[in-house]
Design an enzyme around this catalytic site. Structure first.
Site, PDB file in Angstrom:
ATOM      1  N   GLN A   1     -20.448  22.438  12.339  1.00 19.14           N
ATOM      2  CA  GLN A   1     -20.426  22.993  13.544  1.00 19.14           C
ATOM      3  C   GLN A   1     -21.606  22.030  14.062  1.00 19.14           C
ATOM      4  O   GLN A   1     -22.533  22.023  13.159  1.00 19.14           O
ATOM      5  CB  GLN A   1     -20.674  24.641  13.494  1.00 19.14           C
ATOM      6  N   ASP A   2     -21.656  21.740  15.324  1.00 21.24           N
ATOM      7  CA  ASP A   2     -22.500  21.330  16.390  1.00 21.24           C
ATOM      8  C   ASP A   2     -22.305  19.257  15.994  1.00 21.24           C
ATOM      9  O   ASP A   2     -23.730  19.422  15.361  1.00 21.24           O
ATOM     10  CB  ASP A   2     -23.033  21.722  16.489  1.00 21.24           C
TER      11      ASP A   2
ATOM     12  N   GLN B   1     -25.075  25.262  11.940  1.00 18.30           N
ATOM     13  CA  GLN B   1     -24.795  24.067  12.531  1.00 18.30           C
ATOM     14  C   GLN B   1     -25.619  23.132  11.059  1.00 18.30           C
ATOM     15  O   GLN B   1     -26.581  23.303  10.671  1.00 18.30           O
ATOM     16  CB  GLN B   1     -26.319  24.368  13.498  1.00 18.30           C
TER      17      GLN B   1
ATOM     18  N   ASP C   1     -18.418  23.931  18.652  1.00 17.32           N
ATOM     19  CA  ASP C   1     -18.976  22.915  19.164  1.00 17.32           C
ATOM     20  C   ASP C   1     -19.261  21.732  18.782  1.00 17.32           C
ATOM     21  O   ASP C   1     -20.230  21.102  18.981  1.00 17.32           O
ATOM     22  CB  ASP C   1     -20.459  23.621  19.452  1.00 17.32           C
TER      23      ASP C   1
ATOM     24  N   ARG D   1     -15.389  25.206  25.433  1.00 18.02           N
ATOM     25  CA  ARG D   1     -16.350  26.694  25.980  1.00 18.02           C
ATOM     26  C   ARG D   1     -17.913  26.529  27.178  1.00 18.02           C
ATOM     27  O   ARG D   1     -19.090  25.585  26.455  1.00 18.02           O
ATOM     28  CB  ARG D   1     -16.688  27.969  25.102  1.00 18.02           C
TER      29      ARG D   1
END
Length: 571
Positions: free
Chosen positions: A385-386, A363, A407, A475
């Site tokens: 990520q993120d 993250q 994501d 997702r």
């Protein structure tokens, strides 16, 4: 505020990495005295709660005073037909009935009044939870626990504000649905932040948070049913009092909720801007860091404050020269670099928000936006990520470049991305790229991610090795995850299946994932997933529900959202 969301990108895995080993996370040793402003707020809520409790006992229940019952046990009122009908529309009807019959005025109210009484009752519950949760602020906690605790306190405070606005200042059902949706998201975020906490603080917070999310969910269901026109998951997305938008030739005009001075400022070149505050790391400004600049703005500031950030890295952000418009906004440092915007009316233009933690840190949020009526215009948002946390409320992104791997656009705002370039980067070995992870938890939340007239592309390093890494459009992070891609270019780095499972069959029949008239080598839908919740959108009526005009349209606050904008599907 961290709003932590750590985890692996592998489908079916938890979002959380293992936390530090915690023994007893708190003792009775005081560490600091509460903030004076918080004391005042908590006193107010405690008085409200005590008065409401007294009225509830004395007026609604009556007291047993007969010789056969000396305990003075309150007599519980029976639910009326109006309460039973109102609560039958909710996801938690027993809790709805039990909470309403105990609240002053509910047993004599009609169904129409119960719509507002349900929010008022929930506001009182949140006020009590905030007050009692803040009582443990002086308990010693390790840094991990205190971070989660303070996040929850701030999220509770935000929810109190959103519930109060729902009662006092709404101009439409959409306003109320937005603020209730945000209050529910806040509780979900708080609960996730406490997931890895152990000991006394976790125990006390769980006690105070019990049933809060369910109460807000019930309010959402009651409002959605009362709003009518609920042909789409129970939500009146089409605003009943919608104003007509400007003709297409005016598509570069600014939204009408901006006053004349703000519109002039957005059109003005940087050299001509008279900023209230200048941030310059070299000392040739008002402050050296953004954090100092933000702290200098008074609480509950009602006028727009213009912060001009000179070129160069400052504080924890990598920033281009230009400026931030600010109204009740804060940015601060996180355990990894993070900029955060909350409040209302946040506008960022020509800035770069970058998290340089790298893919191995998992993250690594570059920008989190929780502000209502938020606009991010011509900005770069860069991470792995993120990258971009579109946390809650109504947001619009225009002409932005967004980079990430896992994501990298996630959250539960009602958000439209328009004319943006969205780049998947080369991830770590054995990872998959997922562009979105939307976390709509309740079917009545008016939230989701709409990607309209954008470009879905690969960076040069991924392009050179795209055969080794799969990229998916999204997702489902939560049960009612909702994401659409409309009229966008999709590159051939996107896997033919298009979408990725979160964990086996989780949410596959409750999510809403749609694609409408996209183009490019990765846009073919013949091999897309066959989930019950996925659909190729063929109806312009259905697709239009996710446009600027209809998806993030307020009845009076926003005839168009954004800086330059396209109101409908196309010109």
């Amino acid at each position: 505020m961290g709003y932590d969301r750590l985890g692996s990108n592998e489908p079916g895995s938890s979002r959380h990495e293992s936390p530090p080993n915690l023994n007893d996370d708190a003792t009775s040793r005081p560490t600091s005295s509460p903030n004076p402003r918080l004391k005042k707020l908590l006193l107010l809520f405690s008085l409200i709660f005590l008065v409401a409790s007294a009225v509830s006992v004395a007026v609604r229940f009556g007291l047993r005073t007969s010789a056969s019952d000396e305990s003075n046990t309150p007599i519980r009122s029976k639910p009326t037909i109006a309460i039973s009908r109102t609560c039958s529309k909710t996801r938690y009807p027993t809790l709805c009935v039990d909470s309403l019959v105990e609240f002053p005025g509910a047993v004599t109210a009609g169904e129409r009044d119960l719509v507002h009484i349900s929010v008022n009752m929930t506001l009182h519950r949140f006020g009590k939870a905030l007050y009692l949760s803040s009582e443990i602020s002086s308990v010693a906690m390790n840094p991990h626990v205190r971070s989660a605790y303070l996040d929850c306190i701030e999220l509770l405070d935000d929810s109190v504000d959103q519930l109060a606005r729902s009662l006092t200042t709404p101009e439409s059902t959409q306003d109320v649905l937005t603020w209730l949706s945000a209050a529910l998201t806040n509780q979900d975020t708080c609960t996730e932040g406490l997931a890895d906490v152990r000991g006394y603080v976790k125990y006390k917070m769980v006690q105070q948070l019990r049933d809060l999310a369910k109460l807000v969910s019930n309010c959402l269901a009651i409002y959605a049913a009362a709003g009518g026109n609920k042909d789409f998951y129970g939500i009146p997305i089409q605003n009943r009092r919608r104003r007509m938008l400007e003709a297409p030739e005016h598509a570069h005009r600014f939204p009408k909720w901006l006053d004349r001075r703000d519109r002039v400022l957005l059109n003005m070149p940087v050299a001509a801007i008279q900023a209230d505050i200048v941030v310059a790391k070299d000392g040739n400004g008002t402050y050296k860091t953004i954090a100092e600049a933000i702290k200098s703005v008074p609480d509950y500031n009602t006028r727009r404050t213009i912060i001009y950030v000179k070129a160069g890295r400052t504080c924890s952000e990598s920033l281009c020269n230009k400026f931030v418009f600010k109204n009740d906004l804060y940015l601060h440092e996180h355990k990894v670099p993070l900029s955060a915007a909350s409040g209302s009316g946040f506008i960022a233009r020509d800035m770069t928000f970058e998290n340089w933690a790298g893919p191995s840190k998992h993250q690594a949020v570059a920008l989190r936006v929780s502000a209502d009526h938020a606009v991010v215009y011509r900005c770069n948002i860069i991470g792995y990520q993120d990258t971009l946390y579109v946390h809650s409320q109504r947001q619009f992104f225009r002409e932005c470049d967004i980079y990430g791997t896992v994501d990298f656009i996630f959250g539960n705002a009602a958000v439209v991305f328009q004319n943006c370039s969205i780049y998947a980067r080369k991830p770590m070995a054995f990872q998959k790229n997922t562009i979105t992870a939307q976390n709509r938890k309740d079917p009545n939340q008016n939230t989701g991610i709409s990607i309209h007239a954008c470009r879905i592309m690969a960076t040069s390093d991924l392009e050179a090795s795209k055969g080794n890494f799969s990229t998916y459009l999204g997702r489902p992070w939560k049960l009612y995850s909702r994401t659409v891609f409309l009229l966008s270019y999709i590159g051939d780095h996107v896997h033919p299946r298009g979408w990725l499972e979160w964990n086996a069959t989780f949410a596959l029949d409750t999510l809403y994932y749609g694609e409408y008239m996209n183009y490019g080598p990765g846009s073919a839908v013949g091999q897309r997933v066959k989930w019950p919740g996925y659909r190729v959108i063929n109806s312009t009526v259905e697709a239009s529900k996710f446009t600027v005009a209809q998806f993030i349209f307020g009845s009076s606050w926003l005839p168009s959202t954004g800086v330059a904008y396209l109101a409908g599907l196309s010109v």
